[in-house]
Design a protein around this motif. Sequence first.
Motif, PDB file in Angstrom:
ATOM      1  N   ALA A  31     -27.904  23.513 -35.919  1.00 12.58           N
ATOM      2  CA  ALA A  31     -28.783  23.007 -34.854  1.00 12.58           C
ATOM      3  C   ALA A  31     -29.831  24.057 -34.535  1.00 12.58           C
ATOM      4  CB  ALA A  31     -27.977  22.676 -33.606  1.00 12.58           C
ATOM      5  N   GLU A  32     -30.979  23.611 -34.096  1.00 11.78           N
ATOM      6  CA  GLU A  32     -32.031  24.534 -33.637  1.00 11.78           C
ATOM      7  C   GLU A  32     -32.750  23.896 -32.463  1.00 11.78           C
ATOM      8  OE1 GLU A  32     -35.722  24.447 -33.908  1.00 11.78           O
ATOM      9  OE2 GLU A  32     -35.391  22.304 -34.104  1.00 11.78           O
ATOM     10  N   GLY A  33     -33.394  24.726 -31.677  1.00 13.55           N
ATOM     11  CA  GLY A  33     -34.171  24.191 -30.563  1.00 13.55           C
ATOM     12  C   GLY A  33     -34.239  25.192 -29.427  1.00 13.55           C
ATOM     13  N   ARG A  34     -34.674  24.710 -28.263  1.00  9.29           N
ATOM     14  CA  ARG A  34     -34.776  25.544 -27.056  1.00  9.29           C
ATOM     15  C   ARG A  34     -33.642  25.181 -26.105  1.00  9.29           C
ATOM     16  NH1 ARG A  34     -40.197  27.361 -26.232  1.00  9.29           N
ATOM     17  NH2 ARG A  34     -39.410  28.521 -24.426  1.00  9.29           N
ATOM     18  N   ILE A  35     -33.083  26.195 -25.479  1.00  6.73           N
ATOM     19  CA  ILE A  35     -32.001  25.968 -24.519  1.00  6.73           C
ATOM     20  C   ILE A  35     -32.594  25.410 -23.231  1.00  6.73           C
ATOM     21  CG2 ILE A  35     -30.165  27.053 -23.175  1.00  6.73           C
ATOM     22  CD1 ILE A  35     -30.054  29.209 -25.404  1.00  6.73           C
ATOM     23  N   THR A  36     -32.127  24.231 -22.845  1.00  7.82           N
ATOM     24  CA  THR A  36     -32.647  23.600 -21.630  1.00  7.82           C
ATOM     25  C   THR A  36     -31.630  23.622 -20.497  1.00  7.82           C
ATOM     26  OG1 THR A  36     -32.023  21.504 -22.640  1.00  7.82           O
ATOM     27  CG2 THR A  36     -34.330  22.106 -22.745  1.00  7.82           C
ATOM     28  N   LEU A  85     -26.940  23.360 -23.679  1.00  2.00           N
ATOM     29  CA  LEU A  85     -27.681  22.124 -23.891  1.00  2.00           C
ATOM     30  C   LEU A  85     -29.009  22.506 -24.523  1.00  2.00           C
ATOM     31  CD1 LEU A  85     -26.922  20.546 -20.402  1.00  2.00           C
ATOM     32  CD2 LEU A  85     -25.647  20.273 -22.536  1.00  2.00           C
ATOM     33  N   VAL A  86     -29.234  21.995 -25.687  1.00  2.00           N
ATOM     34  CA  VAL A  86     -30.379  22.434 -26.487  1.00  2.00           C
ATOM     35  C   VAL A  86     -31.223  21.231 -26.870  1.00  2.00           C
ATOM     36  CG1 VAL A  86     -31.058  23.465 -28.697  1.00  2.00           C
ATOM     37  CG2 VAL A  86     -29.158  24.447 -27.391  1.00  2.00           C
ATOM     38  N   PHE A  92     -22.386  36.200 -24.346  1.00  2.00           N
ATOM     39  CA  PHE A  92     -22.914  34.944 -23.824  1.00  2.00           C
ATOM     40  C   PHE A  92     -23.817  35.163 -22.612  1.00  2.00           C
ATOM     41  CE2 PHE A  92     -22.252  30.801 -21.586  1.00  2.00           C
ATOM     42  CZ  PHE A  92     -22.801  29.999 -22.571  1.00  2.00           C
ATOM     43  N   ASP A  93     -23.557  36.246 -21.853  1.00  2.00           N
ATOM     44  CA  ASP A  93     -24.350  36.526 -20.649  1.00  2.00           C
ATOM     45  C   ASP A  93     -25.830  36.707 -20.969  1.00  2.00           C
ATOM     46  OD1 ASP A  93     -21.901  36.606 -19.503  1.00  2.00           O
ATOM     47  OD2 ASP A  93     -21.773  38.800 -19.443  1.00  2.00           O
ATOM     48  N   ALA A  94     -26.118  37.150 -22.189  1.00  2.00           N
ATOM     49  CA  ALA A  94     -27.500  37.469 -22.554  1.00  2.00           C
ATOM     50  C   ALA A  94     -28.326  36.233 -22.896  1.00  2.00           C
ATOM     51  CB  ALA A  94     -27.511  38.437 -23.745  1.00  2.00           C
ATOM     52  N   VAL A  95     -27.663  35.095 -22.994  1.00  2.00           N
ATOM     53  CA  VAL A  95     -28.367  33.869 -23.388  1.00  2.00           C
ATOM     54  C   VAL A  95     -28.987  33.223 -22.150  1.00  2.00           C
ATOM     55  CG1 VAL A  95     -28.103  31.606 -24.479  1.00  2.00           C
ATOM     56  CG2 VAL A  95     -26.747  33.554 -25.288  1.00  2.00           C
ATOM     57  N   ASP A  96     -30.258  32.873 -22.241  1.00  2.00           N
ATOM     58  CA  ASP A  96     -30.968  32.318 -21.088  1.00  2.00           C
ATOM     59  C   ASP A  96     -31.561  30.945 -21.404  1.00  2.00           C
ATOM     60  OD1 ASP A  96     -30.678  34.626 -19.444  1.00  2.00           O
ATOM     61  OD2 ASP A  96     -32.228  35.608 -20.647  1.00  2.00           O
ATOM     62  N   VAL A  97     -31.738  30.169 -20.339  1.00  2.00           N
ATOM     63  CA  VAL A  97     -32.486  28.919 -20.467  1.00  2.00           C
ATOM     64  C   VAL A  97     -33.914  29.270 -20.894  1.00  2.00           C
ATOM     65  CG1 VAL A  97     -33.463  26.965 -19.192  1.00  2.00           C
ATOM     66  CG2 VAL A  97     -31.093  27.663 -18.795  1.00  2.00           C
ATOM     67  N   GLY A  98     -34.439  28.520 -21.827  1.00  2.00           N
ATOM     68  CA  GLY A  98     -35.783  28.800 -22.348  1.00  2.00           C
ATOM     69  C   GLY A  98     -35.761  29.523 -23.678  1.00  2.00           C
ATOM     70  N   ALA A 123     -36.590  39.458 -32.522  1.00  2.00           N
ATOM     71  CA  ALA A 123     -36.231  38.528 -31.450  1.00  2.00           C
ATOM     72  C   ALA A 123     -37.481  38.222 -30.631  1.00  2.00           C
ATOM     73  CB  ALA A 123     -35.141  39.127 -30.564  1.00  2.00           C
ATOM     74  N   TRP A 124     -37.860  36.967 -30.650  1.00  2.00           N
ATOM     75  CA  TRP A 124     -39.039  36.500 -29.925  1.00  2.00           C
ATOM     76  C   TRP A 124     -38.778  36.574 -28.418  1.00  2.00           C
ATOM     77  CZ3 TRP A 124     -39.201  31.127 -27.880  1.00  2.00           C
ATOM     78  CH2 TRP A 124     -40.433  30.795 -27.331  1.00  2.00           C
ATOM     79  N   ARG A 125     -39.812  37.013 -27.666  1.00  2.00           N
ATOM     80  CA  ARG A 125     -39.710  36.995 -26.204  1.00  2.00           C
ATOM     81  C   ARG A 125     -40.457  35.775 -25.694  1.00  2.00           C
ATOM     82  NH1 ARG A 125     -41.541  42.938 -24.051  1.00  2.00           N
ATOM     83  NH2 ARG A 125     -40.134  44.253 -25.259  1.00  2.00           N
ATOM     84  N   PRO A 126     -39.747  34.791 -25.163  1.00  2.00           N
ATOM     85  CA  PRO A 126     -40.428  33.565 -24.719  1.00  2.00           C
ATOM     86  C   PRO A 126     -41.474  33.813 -23.641  1.00  2.00           C
ATOM     87  CG  PRO A 126     -38.058  33.223 -24.817  1.00  2.00           C
ATOM     88  CD  PRO A 126     -38.288  34.694 -24.992  1.00  2.00           C
TER      89      PRO A 126
END
Lengths: 203, 270, 141
Positions: free
Chosen positions: A53-58, A66-67, A93-99, A183-186
């Motif tokens: 799967a790929e996408g943005r975390i919403t 939820l991606v 897991f703490d490092a993962v953010d929405v967006g 690692a891309w910075r959104p």
Amino acid sequence: MDAMDRRRLLTSAVLGTAGLATATALGPLSPEPAHASPALPATEPVVEDPNFAEGRITGISGTMLLVTGSDTVLHRIRVTNGTSIWKLYPTTFDAVDVGDGLYARGVRMADGTLAADSLWVNIVSMSVQITAIGNGWLHLDHDNKRIVGRVVPGRTAAVYRDAPTTGDLSKLRVGRHAHIIGAWRPDTNEVDLATVYAGTVAG
Amino acid sequence: MTVPAAVQPLLLALVLAASARVKLTSRTARSRATGTALAAIVGKRRAPLAYGMVGGVEAVVALALLAGGVPVVPQRIGAALAVAASTAFVGYLGYARLFAPDSSCGCVSARQAPIRWRSFARAVLLLAASVVALVAGTPWPAAVARPYLAVGVLVVELAAVALLSPELDERWLFPVRRLVLRVRPHPLAGLAYDLPLASTVRQLERSPAYREVGGRLRSDVLDHWDEGEWRIVCYRTDSAATAVFAVPRLRYDPDSVRVAVVTDPEPVPA
Amino acid sequence: MGCSNSASPAYGEMSWFCCGAAWGPCGSAGGGACGTCNSGSHQCAWPHASDACYNITQPYACGHNLALRGCGHVFYVTNRCNGSCVSASVADCGPNTHQFCGESHCCGSTCGTDRLIDLTPSAFSAIASLSSGLLPCRIDS
């Protein structure tokens, strides 16, 4: 067993007297035969791999991500204790953010969720040309787009030809073509550099 | 003013001839036409042909400008064609910037070059030169009346075109930046960085130990820590066990990488 | 045909690239030279996907005489570090081999020299970690 106990156990397994195990002599610690037998791929290439799967975390709900896929398909990705998470480096897991953007590989469950073995968050892989070098940054040209690559002390590594990977970035030269993993910075659209494959060392 | 005006047809002819030569003779450039803004206008399939045709037009305009040196051919014919071509070029860049911002210019080199302010500045410079040539109408041979001035103007203008050409960065800008990095300390040198994990993983991937069990790994790095001269790196296997690698931290020796596969009731906390 | 059993395989380096709908710097990658490229499908970019592509990637500059394999052609790509293999169909032109002539990455004594193929993230992650970047590979038709 807490994390430190677990680390001690694993350290003694691989370094301890009973754990002088090499790949050819795994000993009693190995529940499996030493030689791997990778599964053969399907004859026809997979279209829309169900285990990917790929996408943005919403949204993040407990350990469920939820991606929204770039093709607008919605994914539910379950993160377990055995899921590796990469965000510039192996993290938690703490490092993962929405967006954040992500790629995930795992096993698609009957309820449609993806039980993730690996998450790569914001990871990018690009062939670039180094157009300028400054204190802590590289300017990179990728498909006619200017990318700012940030050097992260202790994290960014360089590979020059087939030499061992090093933290020494002083051999990078303006004008050289390179391949980067980063690692891309959104928020800023910049890229934190993980590895710069410099190809050749300029004179 | 006569001599600088007389130089403009020469400047335009030189730039257009160089651009036409690339478009008409470089297979690489024509192949890359699909990545230029031209492809957004005529379609990817027709882009190489259209690219070549643009080169043909540029060559004709260059010849018309040079023909202005023949007494019976008015210089203004070539200059008018140059004004039309330059105007069209400015319009092309504007269209590209609006509707195909990631495409390459496809201008004067086989090298890909993004369309940014320098491309616009160069196009405006060439348009201005065309207008001067048209208004003055001075045949270019008049420039020999003051050869030093003519050569000076031509050199300055060609230098300006070069400075404004992203395609030529590799010829002058990058060498200048490399020179600066040589005479001054490299901005990324001497930084006392820790050994990056990427370096450890690369050594691990080169080890016989990794080749034996690598096909069974199902995760990326789950956990890692340093233990004396070793860096310990853990992965999850296809049977939900933990593959634990010990990688030399202070030396490069992939052959000494160790591995154990441990049935682990409690994987690392997420 | 399949993994590691063709008469004349190609050996080199593989990497991964994004295409189709995507996020971040990949957002404008598009459908690739074939118009069908998609990060979620097992696809690849091949330096000789067309004659025009060949003129851009120029693998011959590094001494590789790669066969013309157009859109949809299926390759079997083996990660020579761990033996895992994936099938992938040609969907784009790339990598720009000539820009990386002589580049080499090894697993022990097994090395891959020159960039010969790029896989989509789904195909690459089926046989390697995306964080690995470049790896030696074997390519069978």
